[in-house]
Structure formats: structure tokens, C-alpha cells
Scaffold this active site. Sequence first.
Site, PDB file in Angstrom:
ATOM      1  N   THR A 143      47.760  42.522  38.587  1.00 27.64           N
ATOM      2  CA  THR A 143      46.571  43.370  38.407  1.00 27.64           C
ATOM      3  C   THR A 143      46.785  44.290  37.219  1.00 27.64           C
ATOM      4  O   THR A 143      47.882  44.809  37.022  1.00 27.64           O
ATOM      5  CB  THR A 143      46.277  44.205  39.661  1.00 27.64           C
ATOM      6  OG1 THR A 143      45.193  45.109  39.352  1.00 27.64           O
ATOM      7  CG2 THR A 143      47.469  45.024  40.118  1.00 27.64           C
ATOM      8  N   GLY A 144      45.753  44.466  36.418  1.00 28.07           N
ATOM      9  CA  GLY A 144      45.897  45.343  35.262  1.00 28.07           C
ATOM     10  C   GLY A 144      44.973  44.897  34.148  1.00 28.07           C
ATOM     11  O   GLY A 144      44.008  44.164  34.380  1.00 28.07           O
TER      12      GLY A 144
ATOM     13  N   GLY B 196      43.564  42.781  31.932  1.00 23.83           N
ATOM     14  CA  GLY B 196      43.635  41.330  31.919  1.00 23.83           C
ATOM     15  C   GLY B 196      43.958  40.694  30.575  1.00 23.83           C
ATOM     16  O   GLY B 196      44.684  39.698  30.513  1.00 23.83           O
TER      17      GLY B 196
ATOM     18  N   ARG C 154      33.090  37.193  29.666  1.00 24.04           N
ATOM     19  CA  ARG C 154      34.500  37.618  29.635  1.00 24.04           C
ATOM     20  C   ARG C 154      35.273  37.108  30.873  1.00 24.04           C
ATOM     21  O   ARG C 154      34.828  37.230  31.996  1.00 24.04           O
ATOM     22  CB  ARG C 154      34.556  39.144  29.574  1.00 24.04           C
ATOM     23  CG  ARG C 154      35.963  39.734  29.493  1.00 24.04           C
ATOM     24  CD  ARG C 154      36.491  40.155  30.834  1.00 24.04           C
ATOM     25  NE  ARG C 154      37.832  40.752  30.716  1.00 24.04           N
ATOM     26  CZ  ARG C 154      38.613  41.032  31.766  1.00 24.04           C
ATOM     27  NH1 ARG C 154      38.184  40.801  32.985  1.00 24.04           N
ATOM     28  NH2 ARG C 154      39.805  41.536  31.597  1.00 24.04           N
TER      29      ARG C 154
ATOM     30  N   GLY D  14      39.141  37.378  32.627  1.00 27.01           N
ATOM     31  CA  GLY D  14      40.438  38.064  32.585  1.00 27.01           C
ATOM     32  C   GLY D  14      41.570  37.140  33.000  1.00 27.01           C
ATOM     33  O   GLY D  14      41.450  35.909  32.963  1.00 27.01           O
ATOM     34  N   ASP D  15      42.649  37.737  33.419  1.00 28.11           N
ATOM     35  CA  ASP D  15      43.841  36.956  33.798  1.00 28.11           C
ATOM     36  C   ASP D  15      43.764  36.395  35.218  1.00 28.11           C
ATOM     37  O   ASP D  15      44.428  35.408  35.537  1.00 28.11           O
ATOM     38  CB  ASP D  15      45.089  37.849  33.703  1.00 28.11           C
ATOM     39  CG  ASP D  15      44.984  39.067  34.634  1.00 28.11           C
ATOM     40  OD1 ASP D  15      43.923  39.740  34.621  1.00 28.11           O
ATOM     41  OD2 ASP D  15      45.937  39.343  35.369  1.00 28.11           O
TER      42      ASP D  15
ATOM     43  N   THR E 123      41.069  44.986  41.658  1.00 28.19           N
ATOM     44  CA  THR E 123      41.543  43.606  41.866  1.00 28.19           C
ATOM     45  C   THR E 123      42.523  43.486  43.027  1.00 28.19           C
ATOM     46  O   THR E 123      43.383  44.336  43.208  1.00 28.19           O
ATOM     47  CB  THR E 123      42.218  43.119  40.566  1.00 28.19           C
ATOM     48  OG1 THR E 123      41.220  43.028  39.567  1.00 28.19           O
ATOM     49  CG2 THR E 123      42.885  41.770  40.720  1.00 28.19           C
TER      50      THR E 123
HETATM   51  N1  ASP Z   1      43.167  41.962  35.820  1.00 22.29           N
HETATM   52  C1  ASP Z   1      41.763  42.125  36.132  1.00 22.29           C
HETATM   53  C2  ASP Z   1      40.932  41.638  34.989  1.00 22.29           C
HETATM   54  O1  ASP Z   1      41.307  41.881  33.867  1.00 22.29           O
HETATM   55  C3  ASP Z   1      41.385  43.531  36.409  1.00 22.29           C
HETATM   56  C4  ASP Z   1      42.233  44.283  37.403  1.00 22.29           C
HETATM   57  O2  ASP Z   1      43.344  43.888  37.697  1.00 22.29           O
HETATM   58  O3  ASP Z   1      41.764  45.306  37.916  1.00 22.29           O
HETATM   59  O4  ASP Z   1      39.875  41.085  35.219  1.00 22.29           O
END
Ligand code: ASP
Length: 314
Positions: free
Chosen positions: A232-233, A235, A209, A211-212, A181
Site C-alpha cells: 500500500t502506498g 502506486g 489511471r 496503480g500498483d 487500500t
Molecule cells: N497503492 C494504491 C494505488 O496507488 C493506493 C494505496 O495504497 O492507498 O492505487
Amino acid sequence: MSALVSLALHGGAGTILQAEMSPEKELRYRAGLEDALNAGIKLLEKGASALDAVEATVSALEDCPLFNAGRGSVFNALGKHEMDASIMWGADRAAGAVSGVSGIKNPIQLARRVMEQSGHVLLMGQGAMEFAQMQGFSLEPDSYFYDEFRYQQWLKIRDTNSFQLDHDVKTSPLDEKKFGTVGAVARDLHGHVAAATSTGGMTNKKFGRVGDSPVIGAGTWADDRSCAISCTGSGEFFLRGVVAYDVACLMRYQGLGLQEACDRVIHDHLLEIGGDGGLIAVDAGGTTAFSFNTEGMYRARWNSQGMREIAIYG
Ligand code: ASP
């Protein structure tokens, strides 16, 4: 004018270990981060808005196949690419986002168009694609997004019920590490801040799905009264923690400084619920901050007073 102009970006946080990175691969990542940083700096130095700078920076990262966004997006459970992106402008807290879009070269540019042309904040799936078509966005063929490594990454888990965070390898059956991300935050000459985030999400994700990253307040936030944030992380945890907005709240309502607020959220609030990842931030004065609770985060920053930094490991 001596106002501090600044830019920070990330290319994903996760288990990024120097011991497992070849010098050649590290150079490629650094070059990708550097190109994206330069794309934003070029605009900021000409007096462009923070909004234009974060859009250009994230577009450059989306064009780089190393990162899980745009061209380098991971495969979902159907072997397709479904991308999410969001952008926010700190001057009036205008925001735009798309979720589950396919074939779009630069989802961040579509998110900006949502913000400016749709009268809405978040468009998803088929509707977002219809809007893209109306706005004149062309579609790239599947081959544009094809990456052999990512395809193998997906093949390894496609017949399982697991999904795979691009940057999370500790609990996965995968032996290679790839991180993803992307995001940018900036503060311009006029004192405005902006944030942008873009992702392909998680390998093998299913059931639509989300994410954040496309959720304002969770993965992205910008408010001239406090800060601009891109996350990032994992989500699901960033959604549950409303992470980006949590940082802004600590600054506005509790008077915390930028770095302190970021660390409180990433090392306390997020860890309390088991979330891992990181964020980049800039405050209204142009100070930038990084915070992550993972081994590393692809990141870079620059300011008009001579700061320039590219880093990967913790
Ligand atoms: N936060 C992103 C998600 O959950 C993934 C990522 O940050 O790598 O879609």
C-alpha cells in the site's frame, strides 16, 4: 501438525498520527481490522487454504466503509468509483486481477474468478465488467459506495489537476486524514502462501489511471519458495520499484530473511525513488512482517502459536 499458520492484513499506510485520531475513531478502525482478521482466522483454523483466507479477509475489509476499497472506495475525476484488485496463490503462482471495475461489491472475489475461470491474469474496464456479468456478479448501485466524507474529499480537488492518494495528506489541501487500500497475506496448514490486495485507487484519478494494486509483482506477490506480499502506498512508485517482487527476489537470490528483505525494499529501494508506503508479508515458514516508511499503517496479524496484534501507528 505443528506447522505455523498465519495471517496478516493492512488497511493502508500513510500520515496516521495518534494526535489527530479521536479515541472513538480509533476504536472503529480497530474493530474493522479485528473483524477482517477474524474472518480469515476462522477459515485458517478449519484448515482452509491461504487463498480462501486472504479472499475472506480482504472481502471483509472491502465491506467496511472506513477503508479505500470496495464499499469505501474514493471518487475518481468523474465522481465515480473505479476499483482495482489482485490475488495470487503461492503454490503455483497462479494470479488474477481486475482494474477499473465499478459497481462490484467485492472486487477481490472477481479477481479470484479471473484467476480460476478466465484463462487470463488481468482484465480491465468494460471487458472485466462483461466477465463479471458472465460470472453472475450482481452490481451495486452508486449509493452503496457513497460516503459523505469521501465525496467532500473529492469536491475539494475535483476542479484541480491534482489527484490525491487516500493516505497522503502532507502535500494535499485536505484537512482530514483518511487511509485506504487493503490487503492480506496468509500461510496455511499445508505450507502454501497467498496474497490479496484491493483498492479504490486515488481520489480524482483520471485517464484510466492504474496503480500498483492490480499489478502482479508490484502490489501483490505470492510464491511458496519465498513469501507472499501485499503493498500500500504511492502506486506509481510501487510500480516503478516492482516492490512486491523485489522483496521475493532479495529472499530467493540473496538469501535475506523476510523482515530484512522487506525493510531493504521499503526503506532503501523505494525511498531512493521517492516512494512512500508499506507492505505486509509472510514467508513460507509462516513468519509475518510489516514494513512502512510512513507515520503509520493500519495493520493486524495472527498466528496459530498465539500471536495476535492490531496496530496503527509507527
Ligand atoms: N497503492 C494504491 C494505488 O496507488 C493506493 C494505496 O495504497 O492507498 O492505487
